[in-house]
Structure formats: C-alpha cells, structure tokens
Design an enzyme around this catalytic site. Structure first.
Site, mmCIF file in Angstrom:
data_model
loop_
_atom_site.group_PDB
_atom_site.id
_atom_site.type_symbol
_atom_site.label_atom_id
_atom_site.label_comp_id
_atom_site.label_asym_id
_atom_site.label_seq_id
_atom_site.Cartn_x
_atom_site.Cartn_y
_atom_site.Cartn_z
ATOM 1 N N ASN A 38 15.451 1.535 -7.565
ATOM 2 C CA ASN A 38 16.710 1.640 -6.837
ATOM 3 C C ASN A 38 16.719 0.794 -5.578
ATOM 4 O OD1 ASN A 38 17.877 3.554 -8.684
ATOM 5 N ND2 ASN A 38 16.396 5.011 -7.872
ATOM 6 N N ASP A 39 15.593 0.743 -4.864
ATOM 7 C CA ASP A 39 15.494 -0.180 -3.722
ATOM 8 C C ASP A 39 15.692 -1.622 -4.188
ATOM 9 O OD1 ASP A 39 14.998 1.390 -1.382
ATOM 10 O OD2 ASP A 39 12.989 1.813 -2.132
ATOM 11 N N MET A 40 14.933 -2.010 -5.201
ATOM 12 C CA MET A 40 15.005 -3.392 -5.667
ATOM 13 C C MET A 40 16.342 -3.676 -6.345
ATOM 14 S SD MET A 40 11.075 -3.675 -7.025
ATOM 15 C CE MET A 40 11.098 -5.421 -7.425
#
Length: 382
Positions: free
Chosen positions: A171-173
């Site tokens: 989700n960050d990436m």
C-alpha cells in the site's frame, strides 16, 4: 533512447518520510526529475533508522527509495526555515509531494492553497492514510493498518489460519505509484492549461483497489471471499504443488492448458471428466481435483515436472528465494539490479524501458541536510 529522460527539467519538492512519498519521489527522480527531499533537522526521515542493515549510516531501505535525491534539513516551526522552503516552492518547483499528517503543513503557510496562490502552475500531491473525507480522515496509518482495515489481510494465508500481513509494503509503494501517475497526468494537463492542481491519494484507497476483484465478486453474489494460500478463488488449478523434493507453481488458467496438464501427468481422464471439464466445475470441485493432482506431483522431483510442463507450454516455475532471484539469469538479463553511482548500494531499478533501455539514473542517497544551500535563492540561481 535519447540521453534526456522524460522528466528532465521538472523539479519536485518531497516533504515526506517513511515510504509512500519517498517512493513516489524515487519514481519521478528516476524518470529525470530533480527531487529535493525535505527532512527534519536532527534525525531526518524516520526511514534512515529502519535497519539493519545500514549502509553509510542509513538503513538500506532508505537508500532503496531515496537514491538520486538532494536533502535539505530544516525545522518547519522556525519561521525563517518555513519561509525559505515556501520561497523555493513558489519560485522553483513544479511538484510538491507530501505525506505528513493531514493539514499540518497549512499552519506553516505550506498548504496547497497557500502555495498554489504563489505558484499557480504547481502540482501539489497529498499522500494520506485514509483519504481526505470520512470518519477516518484524521487517523494516522501505516501499511499494515491499511491492509487490516481494507480487508486485504483477511484474504492472505490458508483457511483457518491467523491473519497474515502481505510481507511487502504494497500500500505504501502502491500509493507512491498512484501519486506518480496522478502527477504525470497533471503535468500533461498543465501543458495545455498552464495550471497546476491538487492530486490526492491514500493507503486505504490503494488497498481497496488491490482488492477490487474480490470486492466486485462479493457485491455480485454476497459470498465472502476465502483464503486460498498459493491459489486463487476463480481459477483451478492455479497454485503451488509439492513435488518429490520441492514445491513448484503451476498456472493452468484455461481448459486447454488444463487438458495439457492432465496429459503431462498421464491423467488425461481428468480432462474428460464432467466434474473437472470446465473451469467452473474445477472451482466447484477444487479439493477433489487438487488432491488427485498433488498425488501425481509428489511422485517425481520438481526438475522433472518443470521440464515437462515447459515443454507442453504450461505456465510454471520454481518458488525461488530472494538470494536465488537476484542471481538468476532472467533478472540479470533485464539489468534491473542497479548500483548507485558511488558504488555503495545495489537497488532495484524502475521496471520501465524506453526504446529498449532502462532509465539509468541511480545517484547515491543524500546525507541529511547535504543540500541545504538549495534553500538560498541567490545561491541556487547561480
């Protein structure tokens, strides 16, 4: 490919930490943009300490997503520092990436309305946790929390087992990827309008899009999605099988491939059995089919089956560990593992090629505050 990367001449100011905004900045920087990373005085980006391993005083993770950037270190609560950063953005920036707590930059005159009033062509990208509206809009969040609240974690693992986190910060990436896509689209529109705009993305929205197929299925039939381990809900057989000595992945994604698989396994009768003849039938009778296939796979080593499956044109492969992945010929042929220009760190490059060539801009990660001179408008102009 020409020597000029697509985003040459674009300046990005990254007011971010951890992973989402830095990953977006790394993408834009690798495509040719100049990325100025704004860090807090003292310790800088939290990710500098997210190790071991450490390389040149910073965590390897930090190098992976911050190579090729400049670093300025300041305290936003210092009016002079905030003013210097505001001036840099107002006069010399095309893009701002920020993933601080919602609304926190506005009190320093660094919110989107403030900066776009000074620089109408500015593209201002907010990377948040849960989005800009709704009851969770002010809730802080990291990738595992987004995985939990989006339902992603409920989909990972085997039936009956405890919840498992996807061990990659998807989700960050992914939010960094959506941010880069949004910024690129806004830059394209600016060419015709001359105007910038505000782009907003979040970890929660990204997580929901990863689960879009399962959510769509549930909305269509009201049936809760299950956990399938290495398999998938809608295709059978499409999973790992244990061979005599090691597991392999087999993806027989249609009836034709299933018939070939049965021929390789000397089990052609299964392809003719009405119980398994169509994919829908195989999904309905998953356990019975997988049990029969698994019994055959266990009779011979992985190398035997991989060779036979490859010969039959059936998608398959060994389940590799990271040390095997970085050494295998396909990875080397793609030239995806890059070394920073100081020779200190190996990182994964962008999975994009232009004219058959991969962007090769792999500068080293900056030392904290190494480029504070960029805050001096006179010096920067020279």
């Amino acid at each position: 490919m020409t020597n000029t990367l697509p985003l040459a001449g674009i300046r990005v100011v990254e007011i971010g930490h951890s992973l989402a905004a830095p990953y977006a900045g790394m993408i834009l920087g690798s495509l040719g943009a100049e990325v100025i990373k704004v860090e807090s005085e003292g310790n800088g980006d939290y990710a500098r300490d997210w190790g071991p391993p450490f390389i040149d005083g910073a965590a390897a993770l930090f190098h992976a997503v911050n190579h090729g950037k400049s670093s300025v270190a300041l305290s936003l609560s210092d009016p002079a520092h905030a003013a210097a950063l505001r001036d840099l953005i107002a006069t010399r920036a095309d893009v701002v990436l920020q993933n601080l707590k919602a609304g926190s930059l506005a009190k320093y005159g660094l919110g989107p309305a403030d900066l776009r009033a000074l620089n109408p062509g500015l593209i201002y990208c907010n990377l948040g946790a849960f989005g800009e509206v709704g009851p969770l809009r002010d809730k802080p969040g990291y990738d595992p929390l987004a995985q939990a609240l989006s339902g992603l974690m409920s989909l990972v693992g085997h039936p009956g087992e405890p919840a498992v986190r996807i061990p990659v910060s998807v989700n960050d990436m992914g939010t960094g990827l959506w941010a880069a896509i949004g910024v690129l689209a806004a830059l394209l529109r600016r060419q015709s309008t001359g105007e910038g705009e505000v782009v907003s993305v979040s970890l929660y929205e990204t997580a929901l899009t990863w689960a879009s197929m399962q959510i769509t299925d549930y909305l269509a039939n009201g049936v809760m999605p299950g956990r399938w381990g290495s398999g998938t809900a809608a295709i059978v057989p499409h999973q790992a099988f244990e061979c005599e000595d090691a597991p392999i992945m087999v993806a027989a994604g249609n009836d034709r491939l299933f018939a070939r698989l049965c021929a390789v396994l000397d089990a052609g009768h299964l392809a003719e059995d009405p119980t398994f003849r169509s994919n829908g039938a195989r999904v309905a009778n998953r356990e019975a089919l997988v049990e029969r296939l698994q019994a055959v796979f266990r009779t011979k080593p992985a190398a035997h089956w991989l060779a036979a499956l490859d010969e039959a044109g059936i998608p398959c492969g060994p389940i590799l560990t990271v040390d095997q992945v970085v050494r295998q010929e396909q990875t080397r042929a793609l030239d995806l593992i890059k070394t920073t220009d100081d020779g200190a760190v190996q990182v994964v490059g962008l999975p994009i090629s232009f004219g058959g060539e991969r962007p090769d801009r792999i500068g080293r990660a900056p030392r904290l505050g190494e480029h504070n001179h960029l805050l001096d408008a006179k010096e920067a102009a020279e």
